[in-house]
Write an enzyme that holds these catalytic residues in place. Structure first.
Site, PDB file in Angstrom:
ATOM      1  N   GLY A 130      41.136  25.337  48.811  1.00 19.17           N
ATOM      2  CA  GLY A 130      42.477  25.885  48.641  1.00 19.17           C
ATOM      3  C   GLY A 130      42.588  26.510  47.265  1.00 19.17           C
ATOM      4  O   GLY A 130      41.694  26.379  46.433  1.00 19.17           O
ATOM      5  N   GLY A 131      43.684  27.185  47.001  1.00 17.85           N
ATOM      6  CA  GLY A 131      43.890  27.753  45.668  1.00 17.85           C
ATOM      7  C   GLY A 131      43.532  29.216  45.581  1.00 17.85           C
ATOM      8  O   GLY A 131      43.135  29.844  46.563  1.00 17.85           O
ATOM      9  N   ASP A 132      43.624  29.741  44.390  1.00 16.33           N
ATOM     10  CA  ASP A 132      43.435  31.174  44.156  1.00 16.33           C
ATOM     11  C   ASP A 132      42.079  31.421  43.505  1.00 16.33           C
ATOM     12  O   ASP A 132      41.093  30.768  43.827  1.00 16.33           O
ATOM     13  CB  ASP A 132      44.614  31.692  43.292  1.00 16.33           C
TER      14      ASP A 132
ATOM     15  N   THR B 176      39.192  31.652  40.497  1.00 18.25           N
ATOM     16  CA  THR B 176      38.782  31.051  39.235  1.00 18.25           C
ATOM     17  C   THR B 176      37.369  31.474  38.863  1.00 18.25           C
ATOM     18  O   THR B 176      36.725  32.210  39.606  1.00 18.25           O
ATOM     19  CB  THR B 176      38.910  29.510  39.256  1.00 18.25           C
ATOM     20  N   TYR B 177      36.923  31.005  37.714  1.00 20.55           N
ATOM     21  CA  TYR B 177      35.648  31.436  37.156  1.00 20.55           C
ATOM     22  C   TYR B 177      34.855  30.208  36.719  1.00 20.55           C
ATOM     23  O   TYR B 177      35.425  29.255  36.167  1.00 20.55           O
ATOM     24  CB  TYR B 177      35.962  32.332  35.954  1.00 20.55           C
ATOM     25  N   HIS B 178      33.557  30.254  36.995  1.00 17.69           N
ATOM     26  CA  HIS B 178      32.678  29.174  36.541  1.00 17.69           C
ATOM     27  C   HIS B 178      31.584  29.773  35.700  1.00 17.69           C
ATOM     28  O   HIS B 178      31.163  30.909  35.943  1.00 17.69           O
ATOM     29  CB  HIS B 178      32.040  28.457  37.742  1.00 17.69           C
TER      30      HIS B 178
ATOM     31  N   GLY C 185      40.803  22.665  42.893  1.00 19.14           N
ATOM     32  CA  GLY C 185      40.938  23.318  44.203  1.00 19.14           C
ATOM     33  C   GLY C 185      40.083  22.542  45.169  1.00 19.14           C
ATOM     34  O   GLY C 185      38.893  22.353  44.906  1.00 19.14           O
TER      35      GLY C 185
ATOM     36  N   CYS D 110      43.830  31.278  38.820  1.00 23.15           N
ATOM     37  CA  CYS D 110      44.723  30.541  39.712  1.00 23.15           C
ATOM     38  C   CYS D 110      45.976  31.358  40.055  1.00 23.15           C
ATOM     39  O   CYS D 110      46.998  30.803  40.471  1.00 23.15           O
ATOM     40  CB  CYS D 110      45.146  29.197  39.112  1.00 23.15           C
TER      41      CYS D 110
END
Lengths: 206, 75
Positions: free
Chosen positions: A76-78, A80-82, A144, A173
């Site tokens: 879920g969620g929008d 992001t970056y790792h 998320g 996000c």
């Protein structure tokens, strides 16, 4: 919690995902222990089920040139970056053994991270309506999750020693928010093993 | 049998349909995931409670459904 710890080190996002599915199946079939996965990912931008195209601020070709892959995920969620230096935690745990409540699980993850950061002198908090972990107005950890048969996968990403530049390529996000990291706040690197063990302690305290 | 959006938590009143794994006419086994729903930062798979055929799908991808609302009928 009866937790087995698995540290995958620096691992491709998709390989870590496959590992989670394998462990999900194991937890489903065997039901004795749960797993806590730690890892880091090479630069990657991931899109959750609630991602909006306008939250990615750079084109795919721009990101490709920077060596950043874009992956659509089942969490879920929008967006992001790792990247390396960020501690990613994927708990694969059976919520039927603790609490069958998604929001309670979010609050639990936030508490684990908040308590762990407090142990290294970072005063982090949660914000009502904005799942994640914050230090004043900046975000230090994103959450998320995915849930199958009430067993969790995906999880949280904590900005420990990583660069934050990659976050400028998106609205993390889906929010107009600035990210921060433990290293930035303390003006020094945080020992990964040390912090990982604090997180494990916090999980085991439940 | 009516498949309803199950309880996801004390204060969770609704979720949105992310992705149907089946369509009307498909046969399904018990416990196989039929749809993924999402709320806030969680995606959650809902399984079929019975073996049978999907007679009707009552909510489409993107719809917001309430906990307890019937989302599919399997016979």
């Amino acid at each position: 919690m009866n937790l087995k710890i698995i540290d995958l080190g620096l691992i491709d996002f998709n390989k870590a995902y496959d590992k989670q599915l394998e462990l999900l199946n194991d937890v489903y079939k065997n039901r004795h222990s749960d797993y806590l996965i730690f890892c880091e990912h090479p630069q990657v931008i991931t899109l959750g089920r609630k991602s909006k195209a306008e939250n990615l601020l750079k084109s795919e070709s721009f990101l490709k040139e920077k060596g950043i892959e874009i992956i659509k995920t089942s969490r879920g969620g929008d967006v992001t970056y790792h990247c390396p230096g960020q501690l990613v935690v994927y708990p694969v745990i059976d919520l039927k053994k603790t609490f069958k409540d998604l929001h309670k699980y979010f609050r639990f993850l936030e508490s684990v991270i908040i308590n762990a950061l407090a142990k290294i002198n970072i005063p982090a908090v949660r914000k009502q309506g904005l799942t994640g972990v914050w230090v004043q107005e900046k975000k230090i950890a994103s959450i998320g999750i995915g849930v199958r048969r009430w067993i969790t996968f995906h999880g949280a990403a904590i900005n420990l020693n990583n660069d934050l530049d990659g976050f400028s390529f998106m609205k993390p996000c889906g929010l107009d928010v600035e990210m921060t990291s433990a290293k930035h706040l303390l003006s020094q690197d945080v020992d990964r093993e040390f912090f990982k063990n604090i997180i494990i302690e916090e999980f085991n305290n439940y | 049998m009516e498949i309803k959006l199950p309880t996801l938590g004390e204060n969770i009143l609704s979720a949105s349909i992310s992705y149907w794994f089946v369509k009307e006419g498909d046969s399904v086994k018990k416990d196989v995931d039929i749809v993924e729903v999402s709320t806030d930062k969680a995606s959650f798979n809902v399984p079929s409670e019975v073996e049978g055929t999907v007679k009707q799908i009552l909510a489409k991808e993107g719809d917001i459904v309430e906990v307890g609302q019937t989302i599919a009928i399997i016979e």
